[in-house]
Design an enzyme around this catalytic site. Structure first.
Site, PDB file in Angstrom:
ATOM      1  CG  ASP A   1     -25.162  13.474 -31.032  1.00 17.14           C
ATOM      2  OD1 ASP A   1     -26.026  12.439 -30.553  1.00 17.14           O
ATOM      3  OD2 ASP A   1     -24.070  13.070 -31.376  1.00 17.14           O
ATOM      4  CB  SER A   2     -30.861  11.466 -31.563  1.00 21.04           C
ATOM      5  OG  SER A   2     -31.301  11.976 -30.343  1.00 21.04           O
TER       6      SER A   2
ATOM      7  CE  LYS B   1     -25.152  10.303 -24.779  1.00 23.08           C
ATOM      8  NZ  LYS B   1     -24.263   9.690 -26.051  1.00 23.08           N
TER       9      LYS B   1
ATOM     10  CD  GLU C   1     -26.870   3.758 -29.838  1.00 20.80           C
ATOM     11  OE1 GLU C   1     -27.386   3.771 -30.922  1.00 20.80           O
ATOM     12  OE2 GLU C   1     -26.098   4.704 -29.473  1.00 20.80           O
TER      13      GLU C   1
END
Length: 291
Positions: free
Chosen positions: A67-68, A136, A205
């Site tokens: 979704d980046s 994800k 992350e």
């Protein structure tokens, strides 16, 4: 031998072509980690288009339609406004452009948090309309029941803990996580909960390295780092970051090429040729046939 849709670089069209190798499966990725050890680290990069997927595919085990893309493709301030339709459109393109890597698609903010049933409806649509291998989602203990619910219904799930970009408004920014003992324990508990729920891998992350190492050692499934540690079972980066497409990148990114400079230089030369009327030349124009 399976068949997929490959982008023909000579025509820029997607045509059905035999895949030269079997696509990697989620169980094969999960099985990379045996008794807490991954001999061959897992390689994952983001991909948002068919052509990008085609270029990355042979080198990656996993392609993540992240979704980046909200920031990278659409110029949004964060990933929060990204929609399910956006993810499905780009996910389908990446599947068409690849034949080897397992393609994983991010579930965007607001499409899975409310209930396991809502999450299943969103994930099922992603799987059916893209042909991807799994989804994800972000969140730890709070999402463990949803992860188990999806997996029991045939949807492979990759987890995501630590710095979770969809929660940027709660976190107050993109700073590294796990600096306090309490936060470190929470992140570790989140990863364990996802592992117990059946996630085939967990992205870690933006956490301090000792926490990333502890999580990698604590969970049975592969831990994939981004801003974490080389001791994780694999690594992921946003492809456009590592290719130098942006002026600023997170400190955990290694820039392997300066593609932005290459594109800018090419555009400048093109603009000069157009203004000097040296393009198009004889090679780029159609001339009358000689009889």
């Amino acid at each position: 031998m399976s068949t997929t849709f490959q982008l023909d670089t000579s025509t820029s069209r997607a045509n059905p072509t035999p895949a030269p190798m079997k696509r990697l499966t989620v169980p094969e990725v999960r099985q990379r980690k045996v008794d807490g050890t991954t001999q061959m680290p897992i390689v994952m990069l983001t991909a948002y288009t068919a052509r990008q997927a085609q270029l990355l595919d042979a080198h990656c085990d996993l392609l993540l339609v992240g979704d980046s893309l909200g920031q990278v493709i659409y110029g949004l301030a964060s990933s929060v406004p990204v929609t399910l339709d956006m993810m499905i459109a780009h996910g389908a393109a990446v599947v068409r452009g690849s034949y080897h890597a397992a393609v994983i698609v991010d579930m965007p903010f607001g499409t899975y948090e409310a209930s396991p049933e809502i999450a299943f409806a969103s994930a099922a649509r992603i799987m059916k309309e893209t042909g991807c291998a799994g989804v994800k989602l972000e969140g730890g203990e709070a999402m463990a029941a949803t992860v188990a619910f999806l997996i029991r219904r045939g949807i492979p799930v990759m987890g995501h803990v630590g710095l979770t970009p969809q929660a940027v408004n709660v976190l107050g920014g993109y700073n590294a996580r796990g600096r306090s003992d309490a936060e470190a324990e929470t992140i570790l508990a989140d990863a364990r909960a996802l592992d117990t729920a059946g996630a085939f891998a967990v992205v870690i992350e933006g956490v301090v390295e000792p926490i990333a190492i502890a999580i990698t050692q604590a969970i049975a499934c592969p831990a994939i780092g981004i801003g974490a540690s080389a001791q994780c079972d694999g690594q992921v980066l946003v492809t456009d970051d590592m290719l130098g497409m942006f002026d600023r990148v997170p400190r955990f990114v290694k820039v392997y090429e300066n593609i932005a400079e290459t594109i800018g230089s090419a555009a400048a030369r093109y603009a000069q040729d157009v203004r000097q009327r040296t393009f198009p030349g004889i090679e780029q124009t159609y001339q009358p046939r000689k009889i």
